[in-house]
Design a protein around this motif. Structure first.
Motif, PDB file in Angstrom:
ATOM      1  N   PHE A   1       0.812  -1.221   0.000  1.00  0.00           N
ATOM      2  CA  PHE A   1       0.000   0.000   0.000  1.00  0.00           C
ATOM      3  C   PHE A   1       0.851   1.281   0.000  1.00  0.00           C
ATOM      4  CE2 PHE A   1      -2.387  -3.340   2.348  1.00  0.00           C
ATOM      5  CZ  PHE A   1      -3.311  -3.604   1.358  1.00  0.00           C
ATOM      6  N   ASP A   2       2.156   1.137  -0.103  1.00  0.00           N
ATOM      7  CA  ASP A   2       3.046   2.302  -0.124  1.00  0.00           C
ATOM      8  C   ASP A   2       3.231   2.759  -1.585  1.00  0.00           C
ATOM      9  OD1 ASP A   2       5.282   3.604   1.901  1.00  0.00           O
ATOM     10  OD2 ASP A   2       5.980   3.572  -0.184  1.00  0.00           O
TER      11      ASP A   2
ATOM     12  N   ASN B   1      -1.869  -5.627  -7.298  1.00  0.00           N
ATOM     13  CA  ASN B   1      -2.629  -6.272  -6.220  1.00  0.00           C
ATOM     14  C   ASN B   1      -3.262  -5.256  -5.285  1.00  0.00           C
ATOM     15  OD1 ASN B   1      -3.339  -8.657  -4.319  1.00  0.00           O
ATOM     16  ND2 ASN B   1      -2.365  -7.105  -3.029  1.00  0.00           N
ATOM     17  N   ASP B   2      -2.479  -4.307  -4.852  1.00  0.00           N
ATOM     18  CA  ASP B   2      -2.973  -3.402  -3.817  1.00  0.00           C
ATOM     19  C   ASP B   2      -4.110  -2.518  -4.334  1.00  0.00           C
ATOM     20  OD1 ASP B   2      -0.955  -4.667  -2.520  1.00  0.00           O
ATOM     21  OD2 ASP B   2       0.221  -2.880  -2.034  1.00  0.00           O
ATOM     22  N   ARG B   3      -4.037  -2.191  -5.622  1.00  0.00           N
ATOM     23  CA  ARG B   3      -5.149  -1.463  -6.246  1.00  0.00           C
ATOM     24  C   ARG B   3      -6.385  -2.361  -6.325  1.00  0.00           C
ATOM     25  NH1 ARG B   3      -1.572   1.362 -10.192  1.00  0.00           N
ATOM     26  NH2 ARG B   3      -1.639  -0.478 -11.490  1.00  0.00           N
TER      27      ARG B   3
ATOM     28  N   GLU C   1       4.995   6.045   2.957  1.00  0.00           N
ATOM     29  CA  GLU C   1       4.515   7.013   1.967  1.00  0.00           C
ATOM     30  C   GLU C   1       3.225   6.489   1.350  1.00  0.00           C
ATOM     31  OE1 GLU C   1       7.310   8.549  -0.963  1.00  0.00           O
ATOM     32  OE2 GLU C   1       8.924   7.579   0.143  1.00  0.00           O
ATOM     33  N   PRO C   2       2.093   6.851   1.922  1.00  0.00           N
ATOM     34  CA  PRO C   2       0.827   6.342   1.388  1.00  0.00           C
ATOM     35  C   PRO C   2       0.678   6.659  -0.091  1.00  0.00           C
ATOM     36  CG  PRO C   2       0.487   7.543   3.439  1.00  0.00           C
ATOM     37  CD  PRO C   2       1.917   7.749   3.061  1.00  0.00           C
ATOM     38  N   ASP C   3       0.124   5.702  -0.826  1.00  0.00           N
ATOM     39  CA  ASP C   3      -0.179   5.902  -2.237  1.00  0.00           C
ATOM     40  C   ASP C   3      -1.494   6.670  -2.310  1.00  0.00           C
ATOM     41  OD1 ASP C   3      -1.095   5.682  -4.842  1.00  0.00           O
ATOM     42  OD2 ASP C   3      -0.233   3.680  -5.106  1.00  0.00           O
ATOM     43  N   PRO C   4      -1.502   7.842  -2.936  1.00  0.00           N
ATOM     44  CA  PRO C   4      -2.747   8.634  -2.956  1.00  0.00           C
ATOM     45  C   PRO C   4      -3.921   7.869  -3.576  1.00  0.00           C
ATOM     46  CG  PRO C   4      -0.982   9.664  -4.279  1.00  0.00           C
ATOM     47  CD  PRO C   4      -0.375   8.489  -3.597  1.00  0.00           C
TER      48      PRO C   4
END
Lengths: 431, 421, 85
Positions: A238-239, A326-328, A386-389
């Motif tokens: 998720f970064d 995957n995270d998306r 660093e969160p992914d917006p």
């Protein structure tokens, strides 16, 4: 004997987890595992099993597992693939945790459902290297073949070893659905109990895939992280800077019992499994569509079986492999299946600390969910700085949280397009 | 709610497609011969059941050929034929209403051997991007679901030979949980040098050089079995649903099933096979006398044959039921073999005929079996199929004629020929 | 090898990623999208790997996503071939 079972009937009898055994990266055992996945620190390091220099990804989450110290005999050490060693050690820990002596188990009412994605691949590969003279021969030399080669060839042997530990003489199988194997195997164990084919099922998953061929095949599709100079922070689910998963090994084995069977012997129920479902995306062997439709459907079906509304879910154990897609994919699936509650519920990936052990991780994550319910703690997602917006849910960055949990959801996603979901609940919290 | 088989697709050493397989099986024509897929002259085992005349490009989309093992290619072809046989068009079903439940024993082994060789001889950068999924045990289920847009539940069992029945039992479970159609069964293929060599140390393979006498289940001179490739894919549906959509065949109902596991060899305790048989009968609500034929596991290894014969005698009495093992004509196909036996059992019900354990001239009389060695005409209302997986897996499945399905006349020509051989 | 041609590429694509019955490789495909031709990211990775072994020119991991057409792939490979000389 009159038939007590109706194989294939929908789940009706209730299933509780009464024992847990885990071998995870770091030190073996449930205690070390739970400390690890609530610590926020990763067990990833440079691969030590072989020289990783020629590979793109040269790091892995390895288990500090000494089979002799874990009680295996010299014969077992020699005969068993590392995945089988993990499974046997976990099964013993789980039975002891459940207070079950194999001699007291009803043998024909006891089954085994063990997940594994790649079976005995490590033994197979090293034996291949011998009989092929390091790849020189296509017609490999049978005179160098070891006696137990067939056990490695077809990994039913993994379930057989566990069955022998437990004295199980009921339904025994390996479930091999790639990276959802560990989840699907426990789900299958619940089916066996639910329909009445067994009263006790030793269920879980095991994989020991840190071998050259496995590392090479994930290299070839850029699935694994190549943050080789910073192993501990390589896997960043998720970064924004995530670039793949870290290959891992491990196992978890659970004692699943029919609720009445557990009650009659006064066993401690750690959690109840109330829903399970899987679906295929029928899209691509390795690719995921961004909308997460099939995972969402699996989640909905598992919640429906548990008769739970999305709002009842207090924690989501994500697949969280830290690949871009995957995270998306699963973030979309959570939003589709849980609605607005997706934004409220804590979601985390323990793979950030123990890597992705393929067919084992699903059962390790179920173990984590059961322990989360028992201890009232939500494990964090490590390395999420660093969160992914694009990914706008609460992924529990870096630090564990205390929270009373009545119902948790765990999901898995794997090659073949398979998507699985399971619901666990606090014993006594089930309506 | 009952689960019925509505479609069959066969890829067997003695026949590509159900019709050819069944005709040759009833004629007692074996598919066993010298291994041609590689040079086997250095090995003690030189015979096998190879699927003849299968060209992947004729049956599998061109894009899939380079990324699939032969076993997956065979499975994809068998699935096409099974769906066609069932007259089931995936587009007519909701995508979540179709599931896939298959078994595997060794994954894409030949593909895997090639990539292992690339890795060990040339280095990691020579390993194919397809290796990560072409060889793993779930590959057939994944490729089948993708090719036909099936997004329902999936299941993949690995329990060697027994897996072929375990998968069909899983299909029945899914149907009972309201999945309308499930593709099930198994196809295994690992006739590459590494796949053969992996099986040699087990000591169960026959080293005979005579294709007609190398694999003789329950024979006095049994000396092991032979490996083979292939299997069967079946379409399983809820009976009412199948009737409503006008499925052309209701081959039979999956009426009973039970799996058990043998105690560890070191305990000296006996096999639990008989218990699996009784459990399957119980599950079907049937008695031993209701079974018209047993498709045996028939390992061709004397101690295994004896254990199986004892289990059958325990439940059915000495010579209490006709027993056959047509796999003497195909070799053992691992999970695919049990699925193929199930297909043969369903065809027996349809045609009123029991295929032979071809090649066996002299059954070992001490087993006390009514072994069918020549094609036999018989009314078959229910059949029991047994499969034993290496390591201790036992599976027993009962299939029976669907109540409203009109019996079809036996195919007299084939039987006459069969009896002449 | 001095130049990597479209025919070289077609040969490699056929060998390692197959050919769609519907969308073939015949005719002018230089500016067709790989996706439209039925080649996904896996097929491109396999193709890039084969090119590396045959021609001795590597396509970097981060470039794979940018190679959307045969022309772009040919340009990249041929530019790198020139650099090598």
């Amino acid at each position: 004997m009159p038939s007590r079972s109706s194989p294939g009937a929908p789940m009706n009898r209730r299933v509780v987890i009464t024992g847990i055994g885990v071998v995870a990266p770091g030190d073996p055992g449930v205690k070390a595992f739970w400390e690890r996945v609530t610590s926020g620190s990763s067990a990833t390091r440079p691969i030590s099993f072989f020289d990783p220099a020629p590979y793109r990804s040269r790091i892995a989450a390895e288990c500090d597992f000494d089979p002799v110290r874990e009680g295996l005999s010299a014969q077992e050490v020699r005969r068993l693939d590392r995945a089988a060693q993990f499974a046997v050690v976990c099964a013993r820990e789980a039975l002891a945790d459940a207070g079950l002596d194999p001699d007291d188990l009803p043998s024909e009412r006891t089954g085994v459902s063990l997940g594994s994605a790649v079976g005995c691949t490590t033994k197979l590969e090293w034996e291949y290297a011998v009989v092929s003279d390091a790849g020189r021969l296509w017609e490999v030399d049978h005179t160098y073949a070891v006696p137990h080669l067939y056990d490695y060839f077809t990994p039913g042997s993994l379930a057989a070893e566990v069955a022998w530990v437990a004295g199980a003489e009921g339904p025994v199988t390996v479930v091999s659905a790639g990276c959802t194997s560990g989840l699907d195997a426990v789900g299958h164990g619940c089916e066996l109990i639910g329909e009445g084919s067994a009263d006790v099922v030793i269920a879980g998953g095991t994989d020991a895939p840190i071998s050259p061929i496995t590392v090479a095949c994930f290299d070839a599709i850029l699935a694994t992280s190549n943050h080789n100079d910073d192993p501990e922070h390589a896997m960043r689910p998720f970064d924004r800077t995530r670039n793949g998963f870290v290959l891992a090994e491990g196992a978890a084995v659970l004692v699943l019992e029919e609720l009445g069977h557990a009650r009659r012997r006064g066993a401690r129920a750690i959690a109840e499994i109330t829903g399970f479902a899987n679906r295929s995306n029928a899209y691509h062997m390795t690719g995921l569509r961004t909308d997460g439709r099939e995972m969402a459907e699996a989640i909905r079906a598992a919640l429906a079986e548990a008769r739970l509304a999305p709002e009842a879910v207090g924690y989501v154990n994500a697949h969280g492999t830290g690949t871009k897609q995957n995270d998306r994919h699963e973030t979309a699936a959570f939003k589709a299946a849980l609605g607005p509650h997706a934004y409220d519920v804590p979601i985390s990936s323990i793979k950030s600390m123990i890597g992705h052990s393929l067919g084992a991780i699903g059962s390790i994550e179920i173990a984590a969910c059961a322990l989360a319910i028992e201890h009232g703690v939500v494990p964090p997602t490590a390395n999420l700085h660093e969160p992914d917006p694009e990914l706008d849910l609460d992924y529990v960055p870096l630090t564990a949280r205390e929270k009373r949990l009545d119902a948790v959801l765990t999901v898995g996603s794997g090659f073949g397009g398979f998507q699985s979901a399971m619901v666990l609940q606090r014993p006594g919290a089930v309506a | 709610m009952s689960a019925v088989v509505t479609g069959i697709g066969v890829v067997a050493p003695n026949g590509l497609g159900t019709a050819e397989f069944w005709r040759r099986t009833l004629d007692g024509e074996s598919g066993i011969g010298p291994i041609t897929r590689f040079d086997a002259s250095r090995y003690p085992v030189r015979l096998a059941g190879e699927v003849p005349g299968f060209t992947a490009a004729d049956h599998v989309p061109g894009r899939l050929v380079p990324q699939t093992d032969r076993g997956t290619q065979l499975a994809l072809a068998a699935t096409d034929w099974a769906l066609e046989d069932a007259d089931a068009h995936p587009g007519d079903f909701g995508d979540f209403d179709m599931g896939v439940a298959t078994a595997a024993s060794a994954g894409g082994f030949e593909f895997g051997q090639r990539e292992l060789q690339n890795l060990w001889r040339l280095g990691p950068r020579h390993v194919s991007a397809y290796q990560s999924f072409a060889w793993f045990y779930a590959v057939n289920a994944g490729q089948i679901s993708i090719r036909h847009g099936m997004r329902g539940p999936i299941g993949i069992n690995v329990s060697e030979q027994a897996g072929g029945l375990d998968a069909v039992a899983q299909a029945r479970r899914l149907v009972r949980k309201r999945t309308a159609l499930v593709v099930t069964g198994a196809v295994d293929a690992s006739l590459c040098p590494w796949g053969l060599v992996a099986q040699i140390p087990g000591g169960r393979l026959s080293t005979s050089g005579d294709p007609g006498a190398a694999y003789l289940p329950f024979a006095a001179g049994a000396r092991g079995h032979l490996p083979g490739e292939g299997g069967a894919i079946l379409i399983v549906e809820d009976a009412d649903h199948a009737r409503r959509r006008g499925a052309p065949h209701l081959y039979g109902e999956i009426a009973g099933y039970r799996a058990t596991f043998d105690p560890a060899p070191r305990t000296g305790r006996p096999s639990r096979l008989a218990s699996a048989v009784r459990g399957a009968l119980d599950d079907a609500g049937m008695a031993a006398g209701d079974i018209d034929v047993v498709f045996a596991d028939g390992a061709g290894v004397p101690e295994l044959d004896r254990a199986e014969a004892e289990a059958l005698a325990e439940v059915f009495g000495r010579c209490g039921v006709p027993v056959t093992a047509p796999k003497s004509m195909t070799g053992r196909l691992n999970a695919g073999g049990a699925a193929l036996d199930l297909a043969a059992a369903l065809l027996s019900i349809r045609d009123g005929v029991i295929p032979p354990t071809a090649g066996v001239v002299q059954p070992d009389e001490s087993y006390g079996l009514d072994l069918v060695t020549r094609t036999r005409r018989a009314t078959v209302g229910a059949a029991l199929v047994l499969a034993r997986g290496y390591g201790g897996f036992n599976a027993a499945m009962v299939v029976r004629r669907c109540p409203q399905a009109a019996p079809r006349p036996a195919r007299a020509a084939a039987i006459t020929q069969g009896e002449g051989t | 090898m001095s130049e990597f041609t479209i025919d070289d590429l077609k040969r490699i694509l056929r060998a390692c990623a197959g050919e769609d019955d519907s969308a073939g490789l015949e005719g002018d495909i230089l500016d067709s999208g790989f996706e439209d031709l039925g080649y996904d990211s896996l097929a491109l990775l396999e193709t890039a790997s084969r090119i590396e072994h045959e021609v001795g020119v590597a396509v970097l991991d981060e470039e794979i996503g940018e190679i959307t057409t045969p022309r772009r792939l040919l340009d990249l490979v041929n530019n790198r071939l020139v650099e090598k000389v």
